[in-house]
Design a protein around this motif. Structure first.
Motif, short mmCIF file in Angstrom:
data_model
loop_
_atom_site.label_atom_id
_atom_site.label_comp_id
_atom_site.label_asym_id
_atom_site.label_seq_id
_atom_site.Cartn_x
_atom_site.Cartn_y
_atom_site.Cartn_z
N LEU A 182 0.84 -1.21 0.00
CA LEU A 182 0.00 0.00 0.00
C LEU A 182 0.87 1.25 0.00
O LEU A 182 0.56 2.23 -0.70
CB LEU A 182 -0.91 0.00 1.23
N GLY A 183 1.96 1.23 0.77
CA GLY A 183 2.85 2.38 0.84
C GLY A 183 3.44 2.75 -0.51
O GLY A 183 3.38 3.92 -0.93
N ILE B 98 0.72 4.00 -3.14
CA ILE B 98 0.31 5.40 -2.98
C ILE B 98 1.26 6.32 -3.74
O ILE B 98 0.83 7.25 -4.43
CB ILE B 98 0.26 5.77 -1.49
N SER C 260 0.13 8.37 -7.13
CA SER C 260 0.26 9.83 -7.09
C SER C 260 1.06 10.32 -8.29
O SER C 260 0.72 11.32 -8.93
CB SER C 260 0.95 10.27 -5.79
N PRO D 278 3.93 0.75 5.97
CA PRO D 278 3.64 1.69 4.88
C PRO D 278 4.79 2.65 4.61
O PRO D 278 5.08 2.97 3.45
CB PRO D 278 2.40 2.44 5.39
N ILE E 279 6.88 3.38 1.15
CA ILE E 279 7.13 4.70 0.57
C ILE E 279 8.62 4.90 0.31
O ILE E 279 9.03 5.39 -0.75
CB ILE E 279 6.58 5.79 1.50
#
Length: 236
Positions: A58-59, A62, A66, A125, A129
């Motif tokens: 999920l991290g 995103i 974006s 997460p 990222i």
């Protein structure tokens, strides 16, 4: 999108099987779940591993989505220069494919962030990222091809969907490996033995997409798909 989405998913798979992702898989899963390598090998806490891996995926999803929204939005703004931008994107895709394949030695250095989040589900997460932002050129070239396609699609929604397809291609193997790491040992060993061939294959795939964008072949393929889709009638 019928043509671009499978390419985006395949680009995600190429990124997963790159030499600096798959061989380090146990480390990613350990950080994301907060379990040691020995605990992962036992396979007794699959629920925790699945939760940590899902949050990790999920991290980075995103971040990718974006970016897809950004490139798709730019495509809308720059639509009047679509032909020129597509050609530039094609040249860039070819160049990145050459880098990914290792045919440009001076450009093949790996750059990554040295940030190491604390292990555990809460940090998973953030780890995703950091993974999305930090690893180049292992995921950078393939992701850039997807962003080029998003720019070509010229809408924020389509850009987001393409980036999501890339995240699915990269993330699903992580989830599968998290549930069956004990069975992934042979796959990791295979990639280590044949990483060069896999890297060249991925690079060639990017170069092919770049050539199609540069020569107009991509538009021809899309036109063919539209004509094929229009030939279907409503079933009564």
């Amino acid at each position: 999108m019928l043509l671009a989405a499978p390419v985006a998913i395949l680009a995600g798979l190429v990124s997963f099987f790159s030499p600096c992702v798959l061989p380090l898989l146990p480390g990613y899963l350990s950080y994301a779940s907060g379990l040691s390598a020995a605990q992962l090998a036992e396979g007794k806490q699959r629920g925790r591993v699945l939760a940590g891996t899902s949050l990790f995926v999920l991290g980075f999803a995103i971040v990718f989505v974006s970016g897809g929204v950004l490139f798709g939005s730019l495509g809308t703004t720059l639509m009047q220069w679509r032909g020129t931008i597509t050609m530039i994107g094609g040249v860039l895709a070819i160049a990145l494919g050459l880098v990914f394949a290792g045919w440009v030695p001076f450009a093949s250095r790996t750059v990554r962030l040295n940030l190491r989040p604390k292990v555990g589900l809460a940090a998973a997460p953030l780890l995703g990222i950091v993974f999305a932002l930090g690893w180049t050129p292992c995921i950078g070239p393939a992701l850039q091809v997807v962003f080029t396609l998003a720019l070509n699609e010229a809408t924020a929604l389509r850009g987001a969907l393409l980036a999501l397809c890339y995240a699915v291609g990269l993330g699903l193997p992580f989830l599968i490996a998290g549930l069956a790491l004990d069975r992934f040992g042979s796959t990791i060993a295979f990639v280590r033995r044949h990483h060069r061939a896999l890297q060249v294959t991925g690079g060639v795939m990017m170069i092919v997409v770049g050539v199609l964008l540069l020569t107009g072949g991509w538009d021809v393929l899309m036109a063919t798909l539209r004509q094929w889709a229009a030939s279907f009638g409503t079933v009564i």
